[in-house]
Motif scaffolding. Structure first.
Motif, mmCIF file in Angstrom:
data_model
loop_
_atom_site.group_PDB
_atom_site.id
_atom_site.type_symbol
_atom_site.label_atom_id
_atom_site.label_comp_id
_atom_site.label_asym_id
_atom_site.label_seq_id
_atom_site.Cartn_x
_atom_site.Cartn_y
_atom_site.Cartn_z
ATOM 1 N N PHE A 1 6.024 39.112 45.178
ATOM 2 C CA PHE A 1 4.794 39.543 45.841
ATOM 3 C C PHE A 1 5.076 40.237 47.164
ATOM 4 O O PHE A 1 4.297 41.094 47.582
ATOM 5 C CB PHE A 1 3.819 38.383 46.002
ATOM 6 C CG PHE A 1 2.872 38.275 44.847
ATOM 7 C CD1 PHE A 1 1.624 38.854 44.909
ATOM 8 C CD2 PHE A 1 3.255 37.633 43.682
ATOM 9 C CE1 PHE A 1 0.750 38.791 43.828
ATOM 10 C CE2 PHE A 1 2.398 37.561 42.603
ATOM 11 C CZ PHE A 1 1.148 38.144 42.676
ATOM 12 N N LYS A 2 6.170 39.912 47.838
ATOM 13 C CA LYS A 2 6.518 40.647 49.055
ATOM 14 C C LYS A 2 6.785 42.105 48.733
ATOM 15 O O LYS A 2 6.336 43.000 49.455
ATOM 16 C CB LYS A 2 7.729 40.021 49.735
ATOM 17 C CG LYS A 2 7.394 38.793 50.522
ATOM 18 C CD LYS A 2 8.609 38.247 51.234
ATOM 19 C CE LYS A 2 8.199 36.949 51.922
ATOM 20 N NZ LYS A 2 9.283 36.347 52.662
ATOM 21 N N LEU A 3 7.510 42.353 47.656
ATOM 22 C CA LEU A 3 7.781 43.737 47.270
ATOM 23 C C LEU A 3 6.501 44.455 46.850
ATOM 24 O O LEU A 3 6.268 45.605 47.243
ATOM 25 C CB LEU A 3 8.801 43.765 46.133
ATOM 26 C CG LEU A 3 10.195 43.283 46.487
ATOM 27 C CD1 LEU A 3 11.059 43.203 45.239
ATOM 28 C CD2 LEU A 3 10.822 44.189 47.529
ATOM 29 N N ARG B 1 -5.808 50.270 55.811
ATOM 30 C CA ARG B 1 -6.878 49.285 55.964
ATOM 31 C C ARG B 1 -6.651 48.026 55.132
ATOM 32 O O ARG B 1 -7.268 47.008 55.377
ATOM 33 C CB ARG B 1 -8.223 49.906 55.596
ATOM 34 C CG ARG B 1 -8.711 50.896 56.624
ATOM 35 C CD ARG B 1 -10.075 51.369 56.272
ATOM 36 N NE ARG B 1 -9.932 52.360 55.195
ATOM 37 C CZ ARG B 1 -10.909 52.759 54.424
ATOM 38 N NH1 ARG B 1 -12.114 52.272 54.593
ATOM 39 N NH2 ARG B 1 -10.728 53.657 53.491
ATOM 40 N N THR B 2 -5.787 48.077 54.151
ATOM 41 C CA THR B 2 -5.618 46.921 53.269
ATOM 42 C C THR B 2 -4.775 45.820 53.896
ATOM 43 O O THR B 2 -4.725 44.722 53.369
ATOM 44 C CB THR B 2 -4.969 47.336 51.936
ATOM 45 O OG1 THR B 2 -3.694 47.910 52.194
ATOM 46 C CG2 THR B 2 -5.849 48.302 51.194
ATOM 47 N N ARG B 3 -4.117 46.085 55.001
ATOM 48 C CA ARG B 3 -3.275 45.058 55.624
ATOM 49 C C ARG B 3 -4.083 43.851 56.073
ATOM 50 O O ARG B 3 -3.674 42.714 55.874
ATOM 51 C CB ARG B 3 -2.489 45.648 56.788
ATOM 52 C CG ARG B 3 -1.438 46.617 56.344
ATOM 53 C CD ARG B 3 -0.652 47.172 57.498
ATOM 54 N NE ARG B 3 0.275 48.178 57.005
ATOM 55 C CZ ARG B 3 0.986 48.941 57.774
ATOM 56 N NH1 ARG B 3 0.881 48.837 59.089
ATOM 57 N NH2 ARG B 3 1.808 49.832 57.244
ATOM 58 N N ALA C 1 -4.030 36.132 51.834
ATOM 59 C CA ALA C 1 -2.951 35.150 51.969
ATOM 60 C C ALA C 1 -3.464 33.852 52.577
ATOM 61 O O ALA C 1 -3.090 32.752 52.138
ATOM 62 C CB ALA C 1 -1.827 35.722 52.829
ATOM 63 N N THR C 2 -4.332 33.946 53.561
ATOM 64 C CA THR C 2 -4.908 32.762 54.180
ATOM 65 C C THR C 2 -5.772 31.993 53.186
ATOM 66 O O THR C 2 -5.700 30.762 53.100
ATOM 67 C CB THR C 2 -5.738 33.157 55.413
ATOM 68 O OG1 THR C 2 -4.918 33.914 56.301
ATOM 69 C CG2 THR C 2 -6.264 31.941 56.126
ATOM 70 N N LEU C 3 -6.561 32.714 52.415
ATOM 71 C CA LEU C 3 -7.395 32.092 51.391
ATOM 72 C C LEU C 3 -6.542 31.390 50.337
ATOM 73 O O LEU C 3 -6.816 30.245 49.966
ATOM 74 C CB LEU C 3 -8.293 33.134 50.738
ATOM 75 C CG LEU C 3 -9.157 32.643 49.586
ATOM 76 C CD1 LEU C 3 -10.245 31.710 50.119
ATOM 77 C CD2 LEU C 3 -9.763 33.806 48.850
ATOM 78 N N GLY D 1 3.699 30.400 46.357
ATOM 79 C CA GLY D 1 4.613 31.543 46.425
ATOM 80 C C GLY D 1 3.882 32.842 46.662
ATOM 81 O O GLY D 1 4.331 33.695 47.433
ATOM 82 N N ILE D 2 2.736 33.008 46.005
ATOM 83 C CA ILE D 2 1.935 34.211 46.218
ATOM 84 C C ILE D 2 1.436 34.268 47.659
ATOM 85 O O ILE D 2 1.514 35.292 48.326
ATOM 86 C CB ILE D 2 0.765 34.261 45.223
ATOM 87 C CG1 ILE D 2 1.284 34.504 43.810
ATOM 88 C CG2 ILE D 2 -0.230 35.364 45.607
ATOM 89 C CD1 ILE D 2 0.242 34.345 42.744
ATOM 90 N N ALA D 3 0.938 33.148 48.156
ATOM 91 C CA ALA D 3 0.407 33.104 49.521
ATOM 92 C C ALA D 3 1.508 33.371 50.547
ATOM 93 O O ALA D 3 1.283 34.077 51.534
ATOM 94 C CB ALA D 3 -0.260 31.757 49.797
ATOM 95 N N SER D 4 2.684 32.825 50.324
ATOM 96 C CA SER D 4 3.755 33.052 51.295
ATOM 97 C C SER D 4 4.361 34.440 51.132
ATOM 98 O O SER D 4 4.930 34.982 52.077
ATOM 99 C CB SER D 4 4.843 31.990 51.162
ATOM 100 O OG SER D 4 5.497 32.089 49.913
ATOM 101 N N GLY D 5 4.219 35.039 49.947
ATOM 102 C CA GLY D 5 4.717 36.388 49.731
ATOM 103 C C GLY D 5 3.838 37.456 50.342
ATOM 104 O O GLY D 5 4.293 38.532 50.690
#
Length: 75
Positions: free
Chosen positions: A20-22, A33-35, A42-44, A70-74
Motif C-alpha cells: 500500500f505504500k507503493l 488534493r488526495t494527500r 489511514a486514520t479511519l 497493514g493498510i492503515a500503516s501503509g
C-alpha cells in the motif's frame, strides 16, 4: 498464538504495508488534493483496526486485523 502464526501475522502486516505504500505513493503523486484524503482514510482504518482488535479470538480474525492494520500503516 504459536510462533509460526505470529510470524505469519508479522509477514502479512509487512507485505500489506509495503504494497500500500507503493500504491499510495503512486496515487498521491498524481493529484495533490488526495494527500489529505489519504491521511483521513489511514486514520479511519486505524480506528477500525482498533475496534476489530477488541473482538478477536481466532486466527483468521487476526489475519483480517493484520491486513487492516497493514493498510492503515501503509497509507
Amino acid at each position: 498464538l504459536s510462533t509460526q502464526q505470529s510470524a505469519v501475522l508479522i509477514t502479512v502486516v509487512g507485505f500489506t504495508a509495503m504494497s500500500f505504500k507503493l500504491l499510495i505513493q503512486f496515487v498521491g503523486d498524481r493529484k495533490k488534493r488526495t494527500r489529505s484524503v489519504l491521511f483521513m482514510l489511514a486514520t479511519l482504518l486505524g480506528g477500525v483496526a482498533a475496534l476489530v482488535a477488541i473482538v478477536i479470538s481466532q486466527f483468521w480474525q487476526f489475519i483480517i486485523f493484520a491486513v487492516i492494520y497493514g493498510i492503515a500503516s501503509g497509507i
